[in-house]
Design an enzyme around this catalytic site. Structure first.
Site, mmCIF file in Angstrom:
data_model
loop_
_atom_site.group_PDB
_atom_site.id
_atom_site.type_symbol
_atom_site.label_atom_id
_atom_site.label_comp_id
_atom_site.label_asym_id
_atom_site.label_seq_id
_atom_site.Cartn_x
_atom_site.Cartn_y
_atom_site.Cartn_z
ATOM 1 N N HIS A 12 -51.402 57.076 9.735
ATOM 2 C CA HIS A 12 -51.812 58.438 9.350
ATOM 3 C C HIS A 12 -53.083 58.873 10.097
ATOM 4 O O HIS A 12 -53.230 60.029 10.468
ATOM 5 C CB HIS A 12 -52.058 58.505 7.845
ATOM 6 C CG HIS A 12 -53.040 57.482 7.356
ATOM 7 N ND1 HIS A 12 -52.742 56.125 7.353
ATOM 8 C CD2 HIS A 12 -54.314 57.595 6.909
ATOM 9 C CE1 HIS A 12 -53.798 55.459 6.910
ATOM 10 N NE2 HIS A 12 -54.765 56.327 6.632
ATOM 11 N N HIS A 101 -56.024 45.483 36.366
ATOM 12 C CA HIS A 101 -56.372 44.061 36.239
ATOM 13 C C HIS A 101 -55.540 43.317 35.197
ATOM 14 O O HIS A 101 -55.268 42.130 35.368
ATOM 15 C CB HIS A 101 -57.854 43.907 35.849
ATOM 16 C CG HIS A 101 -58.797 44.154 36.991
ATOM 17 N ND1 HIS A 101 -60.089 43.689 37.004
ATOM 18 C CD2 HIS A 101 -58.631 44.825 38.157
ATOM 19 C CE1 HIS A 101 -60.688 44.053 38.131
ATOM 20 N NE2 HIS A 101 -59.821 44.755 38.846
ATOM 21 N N ARG A 135 -54.712 38.267 42.707
ATOM 22 C CA ARG A 135 -55.439 37.274 41.917
ATOM 23 C C ARG A 135 -55.284 37.508 40.409
ATOM 24 O O ARG A 135 -55.510 36.602 39.614
ATOM 25 C CB ARG A 135 -56.920 37.278 42.303
ATOM 26 C CG ARG A 135 -57.681 38.500 41.863
ATOM 27 C CD ARG A 135 -59.098 38.511 42.423
ATOM 28 N NE ARG A 135 -59.928 39.553 41.863
ATOM 29 C CZ ARG A 135 -59.900 40.837 42.250
ATOM 30 N NH1 ARG A 135 -59.053 41.228 43.185
ATOM 31 N NH2 ARG A 135 -60.707 41.718 41.690
HETATM 32 C C1 RB5 Z 1 -57.179 53.714 8.206
HETATM 33 O O1 RB5 Z 1 -58.107 54.195 7.287
HETATM 34 C C2 RB5 Z 1 -57.873 52.884 9.286
HETATM 35 O O2 RB5 Z 1 -58.425 51.753 8.744
HETATM 36 C C3 RB5 Z 1 -56.920 52.556 10.395
HETATM 37 O O3 RB5 Z 1 -56.380 53.714 10.927
HETATM 38 C C4 RB5 Z 1 -57.482 51.811 11.599
HETATM 39 O O4 RB5 Z 1 -58.636 52.434 12.078
HETATM 40 C C5 RB5 Z 1 -57.634 50.365 11.458
HETATM 41 O O5 RB5 Z 1 -57.970 49.642 12.384
#
Ligand code: RB5
Length: 152
Positions: A12, A101, A135
């Site tokens: 979200h 890289h 490399r």
């Molecule tokens: C959601 O609140 C948040 O924790 C998530 O989107 C993310 O940033 C986690 O690493």
């Protein structure tokens, strides 16, 4: 321009940026496969990191671009999959280096921490930068070998 197939996924907190980037890439002629989430209702970022990785490992896409609030959690989830090299990038230089890289196949961006214009530039830098090979090839190979030879 060479058309790419790109998987996008977010939780979200990355949803808005995913939508902007996905629309932009579609307009530019790329084939975009959006595997969710599809609205701002709270979901767990690992679910979408895993889904994106599984879809990518079917072998039909060039890159994955994944989004959460910071870009951190969803990249950690995707990187649990052997064959995924997800790079959390925060400027054009890291986006280029991730490709040249590290031969990264996933770009992770933080929807709550990066400006939209910079995110767009990172995406363009990422998808248009080739792997340097040379490399770097053996080093990249060692990322996957590490799981097999050193820690099992
Ligand atoms: C959601 O609140 C948040 O924790 C998530 O989107 C993310 O940033 C986690 O690493």
């Amino acid at each position: 321009m060479v058309t790419k197939k790109i998987i996008i996924a977010s939780d979200h907190a990355g949803y808005n940026l995913k939508k902007i980037i996905g629309d932009e890439m579609s307009k530019s002629g790329h084939k975009v496969l959006d595997i969710g989430t599809n609205n701002l209702d709270p979901v767990d970022y690992p679910d979408f990191g895993h889904l994106a990785a599984k879809e990518y490992l079917k072998g039909t896409a060039n890159f994955g671009i994944i989004f959460c609030g910071s870009g951190l959690g969803i990249s950690m989830a995707a990187n649990k999959h052997n064959g995924i090299r997800a790079a959390l990038c925060y400027d054009i230089e890291t986006a280029k280096l991730a490709r040249s890289h590290n031969d990264a196949n996933f770009l992770a961006l933080g929807g709550r921490v990066i400006e939209v214009d910079l995110a767009k530039k990172c995406v363009n830098a990422f998808i248009n930068t080739p792997f340097d090979g040379g490399r770097h090839l053996n080093r990249v190979k060692k990322i996957d070998l590490m799981k097999i030879e050193r820690f099992e």
